[in-house]
Design a protein around this motif. Structure first.
Motif, PDB file in Angstrom:
ATOM      1  N   ASN A 118     -18.857  -8.526  49.613  1.00  0.00           N
ATOM      2  CA  ASN A 118     -17.660  -8.862  50.399  1.00  0.00           C
ATOM      3  C   ASN A 118     -17.317  -7.745  51.381  1.00  0.00           C
ATOM      4  O   ASN A 118     -17.256  -6.582  51.015  1.00  0.00           O
ATOM      5  CB  ASN A 118     -16.475  -9.080  49.451  1.00  0.00           C
ATOM      6  CG  ASN A 118     -15.191  -9.332  50.197  1.00  0.00           C
ATOM      7  OD1 ASN A 118     -15.135 -10.193  51.054  1.00  0.00           O
ATOM      8  ND2 ASN A 118     -14.168  -8.565  49.881  1.00  0.00           N
ATOM      9  N   ARG A 151     -11.065 -19.156  52.561  1.00  0.00           N
ATOM     10  CA  ARG A 151     -11.335 -19.093  51.130  1.00  0.00           C
ATOM     11  C   ARG A 151     -10.216 -19.756  50.333  1.00  0.00           C
ATOM     12  O   ARG A 151      -9.109 -19.965  50.835  1.00  0.00           O
ATOM     13  CB  ARG A 151     -11.439 -17.624  50.682  1.00  0.00           C
ATOM     14  CG  ARG A 151     -12.628 -16.900  51.278  1.00  0.00           C
ATOM     15  CD  ARG A 151     -12.659 -15.427  50.890  1.00  0.00           C
ATOM     16  NE  ARG A 151     -11.622 -14.644  51.548  1.00  0.00           N
ATOM     17  CZ  ARG A 151     -11.500 -13.326  51.432  1.00  0.00           C
ATOM     18  NH1 ARG A 151     -12.322 -12.629  50.674  1.00  0.00           N
ATOM     19  NH2 ARG A 151     -10.533 -12.686  52.072  1.00  0.00           N
ATOM     20  N   ILE A 165     -13.019 -16.930  43.483  1.00  0.00           N
ATOM     21  CA  ILE A 165     -12.755 -17.133  44.909  1.00  0.00           C
ATOM     22  C   ILE A 165     -13.915 -17.950  45.477  1.00  0.00           C
ATOM     23  O   ILE A 165     -15.081 -17.635  45.236  1.00  0.00           O
ATOM     24  CB  ILE A 165     -12.610 -15.796  45.656  1.00  0.00           C
ATOM     25  CG1 ILE A 165     -11.315 -15.090  45.215  1.00  0.00           C
ATOM     26  CG2 ILE A 165     -12.599 -16.016  47.172  1.00  0.00           C
ATOM     27  CD1 ILE A 165     -11.039 -13.772  45.916  1.00  0.00           C
ATOM     28  N   THR A 166     -13.576 -18.998  46.192  1.00  0.00           N
ATOM     29  CA  THR A 166     -14.588 -19.870  46.786  1.00  0.00           C
ATOM     30  C   THR A 166     -14.527 -19.759  48.306  1.00  0.00           C
ATOM     31  O   THR A 166     -13.450 -19.876  48.890  1.00  0.00           O
ATOM     32  CB  THR A 166     -14.322 -21.334  46.365  1.00  0.00           C
ATOM     33  OG1 THR A 166     -14.420 -21.411  44.949  1.00  0.00           O
ATOM     34  CG2 THR A 166     -15.317 -22.284  47.004  1.00  0.00           C
ATOM     35  N   HIS A 167     -15.669 -19.515  48.909  1.00  0.00           N
ATOM     36  CA  HIS A 167     -15.777 -19.577  50.370  1.00  0.00           C
ATOM     37  C   HIS A 167     -16.101 -21.015  50.728  1.00  0.00           C
ATOM     38  O   HIS A 167     -17.105 -21.544  50.270  1.00  0.00           O
ATOM     39  CB  HIS A 167     -16.896 -18.661  50.886  1.00  0.00           C
ATOM     40  CG  HIS A 167     -16.629 -17.218  50.635  1.00  0.00           C
ATOM     41  ND1 HIS A 167     -16.392 -16.305  51.650  1.00  0.00           N
ATOM     42  CD2 HIS A 167     -16.530 -16.520  49.479  1.00  0.00           C
ATOM     43  CE1 HIS A 167     -16.167 -15.115  51.119  1.00  0.00           C
ATOM     44  NE2 HIS A 167     -16.242 -15.210  49.812  1.00  0.00           N
TER      45      HIS A 167
END
Ligand code: CUK
Ligand code: CUA
Ligand code: CA
Length: 630
Positions: A118, A151, A165-167
């Motif tokens: 990240n 996100r 956490i999802t992109h």
């Protein structure tokens, strides 16, 4: 204009002008369910009622609040936990930001969530929402969007840490976010706001016809994107119904304009209604495509599709709110002084093409004032809409607005209250669930101007607390707040069950345990240095006021990972670990394991110390890292 519209407009402009209302309220204070002038309180009894309301918001030292409030932290990227009605800040939960106090963004456990590759240091959180079972908050998770970097995050409400956490692929800027309410939160619905080329790889930047955005559904358990739906126009806010079958989103840019004036060209944009059942069935049957490298199923929901319907509403609509009785979607007109009320029980007919006009699902379009942005509910049939331009909250009655639209002459406005200033969201206690209890209303005002001591050119926002338990709204508290909570959610305190200390088998630090097992180390007892080439893993325990190791040796150029397990079992005895001059600090709460990795470039002696106050000898809780010359 139809007869119905004519009557509606006459009613709104003649009977209910804002000036008239302000004058009446200022003169004496106006109460009564039937609107203006039905009962006038004396100045003394009004003052006494206001005093009583303010006292209800006072939580004395040692007493606990009745509600948890979860606030988005806007472009600070975090989530904040407040007690309501005291409005005391209880905790901050770093999510999309980096946090020096807890080590979020520094520790390996946080990087497991953020992604070890990240590179984003910022986020823009808008919409915090709590998971539900059968239309009631179940207290398991809170979900929040990141508009800045596209996100969606999930926070575990037992430990109040972000665990996923999802992109979201193929789209830009996740904005509106709400949860499926019934039968439970299987899907997190979220809108991508900006229209982009598809594919967005530099090959296709001029032909706007091939540019679009998508509505997204994320599986709440796995946090994988379940499907995406291509739409016409753009997407702003969204909400779901109480049957589990429909979701609806506002679009302010039906024009697909690139310039400001262009986005205001149409008198009406629309609400897109999504038929979740049909979409899920198509995806299950494999009737979908994918885009680029992304495996996410994509269906086409543009005009003419079986998956969506487009309901024209005025003008650049913003908030979209479901009434807690499950009957209505309410779209807030922003550039129109109206909100549009969509009857959810007409949506089956809309999708079965039994209505001649999509606007036949609209059962009222009451005029409320200038700049309606968001609406919330008290569970007693009243709605509360923020008026951004008027700097007011309008309280109005939904069924009266519907009767008025149908041609009866009936006042639907109950009260308008000045707020300070320029409100965005407002949110009533438990309002997004079947349990809406109509006690407190938080209004998130974008400007505070003169309400607080000045603190430089950058001003705080102002979250105001309003007592809505009686006929009259009463402002009871101003709450300065930093950059910029867009939204909040209020739940009863018994609906949240926070852990007091960590469980040793918590998955939050499972990767530390996996590594320790590979190294033959027992986290709960061993204090040990394990060398693996130029990687050094330092395992230590901590018990107030000491670390299990007061000294360890490494070599210049090593990559060092320090794992600390806090063996204290007493609530609130959190330790910290800060390695001086290495940019490392982290929280280790009771029974938690935390770890951080850093490179040692400089030979010499470096102290580490505990930076969460834990004991009378907290200052003495320290040790030395000795870095030998390479
Ligand atoms: S949006 Cu901020 S005031 Cu992002 Cu919910 Cu309306
Ligand atoms: Cu341990 Cu301070
Ligand atoms: Ca528009």
């Amino acid at each position: 204009m139809t007869k119905k519209d004519e009557r509606n407009n006459a009613q709104a402009s003649g009977g209910l002008s804002r000036r008239h209302f302000l004058g009446a309220t200022a003169a004496a204070g106006v109460v009564g369910a039937t609107g203006l002038g039905s009962a006038v309180m004396s100045r003394e009894s009004w003052a006494a009622a206001a005093e009583e309301a303010r006292n209800k918001a006072v939580i004395h030292p040692g007493e606990l609040d009745e509600y948890y409030g979860f606030w988005s932290g806007g472009h600070s990227g975090e989530v904040r936990v407040l007690g309501v009605p005291s409005m005391r800040e209880l905790m901050r939960i770093p999510v999309f930001n980096t946090d020096s106090a807890t080590g979020w963004g520094i520790t390996n456990e946080s990087k497991d969530v953020l992604g070890h590759d990240n590179t984003f240091l910022n986020g823009d959180a808008h919409h915090p929402h709590i998971s539900m079972t059968d239309g009631r908050y179940d207290g398991r998770y809170l979900f929040i969007n990141d508009k800045a970097n596209t996100r969606v995050a999930r926070i575990r409400l037992d430990i109040m840490k972000c665990d996923k956490i999802t992109h979201v692929p193929n789209v830009q800027a996740i904005h509106g976010l709400r949860l499926q309410k019934v039968p439970k939160t299987n899907y997190v619905f979220c809108n991508a706001e900006f229209v982009i080329p598809q594919p967005n790889d530099g090959t296709n930047m001029e032909n706007l016809e091939d540019h679009y955005t998508m509505f997204n559904a994320i599986d709440a358990e796995t946090m994988e994107v379940a499907f995406q739906v291509i739409v016409d126009g753009n997407l702003d806010n969204t909400d779901a119904d109480y049957t589990g079958r429909y979701a609806a989103s506002t679009c302010y840019n039906s024009e697909k304009a690139l310039d400001l004036a262009g986005t205001m060209r149409n008198d009406r944009d629309w609400v897109v209604v999504f038929n979740i059942e049909r979409i899920a069935a198509a995806v299950k049957a494999g009737n979908h495509k994918t885009i680029g490298d992304s495996p996410v199923p994509v269906v086409d929901g543009r005009h003419g599709s079986e998956f969506t319907r487009y309901v024209p509403v005025p003008k650049n609509p913003h908030g979209l709110n479901t009434s807690p009785d499950g009957k209505y979607f309410i779209a807030n007109g922003k550039l129109s002084p109206t909100v549009s009320i969509i009857a959810i029980d007409r949506l089956d007919d809309l999708f079965d093409d039994k209505l001649s006009d999509a606007r036949d699902v609209i059962v009222a379009e009451p005029e409320l004032g200038l700049g309606p942005l968001h609406t919330t509910f008290d569970g007693r049939g009243n709605a509360y809409t923020t008026l951004f331009i008027d700097s007011q909250v309008a309280k109005w009655n939904i069924e009266d607005a519907i009767r008025n639209y149908a041609g009866e002459s009936v006042d639907y406005i109950r009260q308008k209250l000045d707020v300070h200033y320029q409100p965005g969201h407002n949110h009533a206690s438990l309002t997004e669930s079947r349990d809406a209890d109509g006690k407190w209303l938080v209004v998130l005002s974008k400007f505070s101007k003169d309400r607080f001591l000045p603190a430089g050119p950058l001003h705080p926002e102002n979250d105001q607390l309003i007592d809505i338990s009686g006929e009259e709204m009463t402002l009871v508290h101003d709450g300065p707040t930093f950059a910029e909570p867009h939204d909040c959610i209020l739940v009863r305190r018994d609906q949240i069950k926070p852990a007091k200390i960590y469980s040793r088998d918590d998955p939050f630090f499972a990767s530390a345990r996996t590594q320790a097992e590979k190294d033959g180390v027992t986290l709960e007892s061993d204090n040990k240095v394990v060398r693996d080439g130029n990687k050094v893993r330092v395992y230590m325990t901590s018990v107030a006021p000491t670390y299990g190791m007061t000294e360890f040796r490494v070599k210049q150029g090593d990559e060092v990972t320090v794992y600390i397990t806090n063996l204290d079992t007493i609530e609130d005895v959190t330790h910290g670990f800060c390695m001086v001059n290495h940019g490392v600090s982290m929280e280790i709460s009771p029974q938690q394991t935390a770890s951080a990795t850093f490179t040692v470039d400089q030979p010499g002696v470096f102290w580490y110390y505990c930076n969460w106050f834990c004991h009378a000898l907290h200052m003495e809780m320290r040790g030395r890292m000795i870095v030998e010359k390479a």
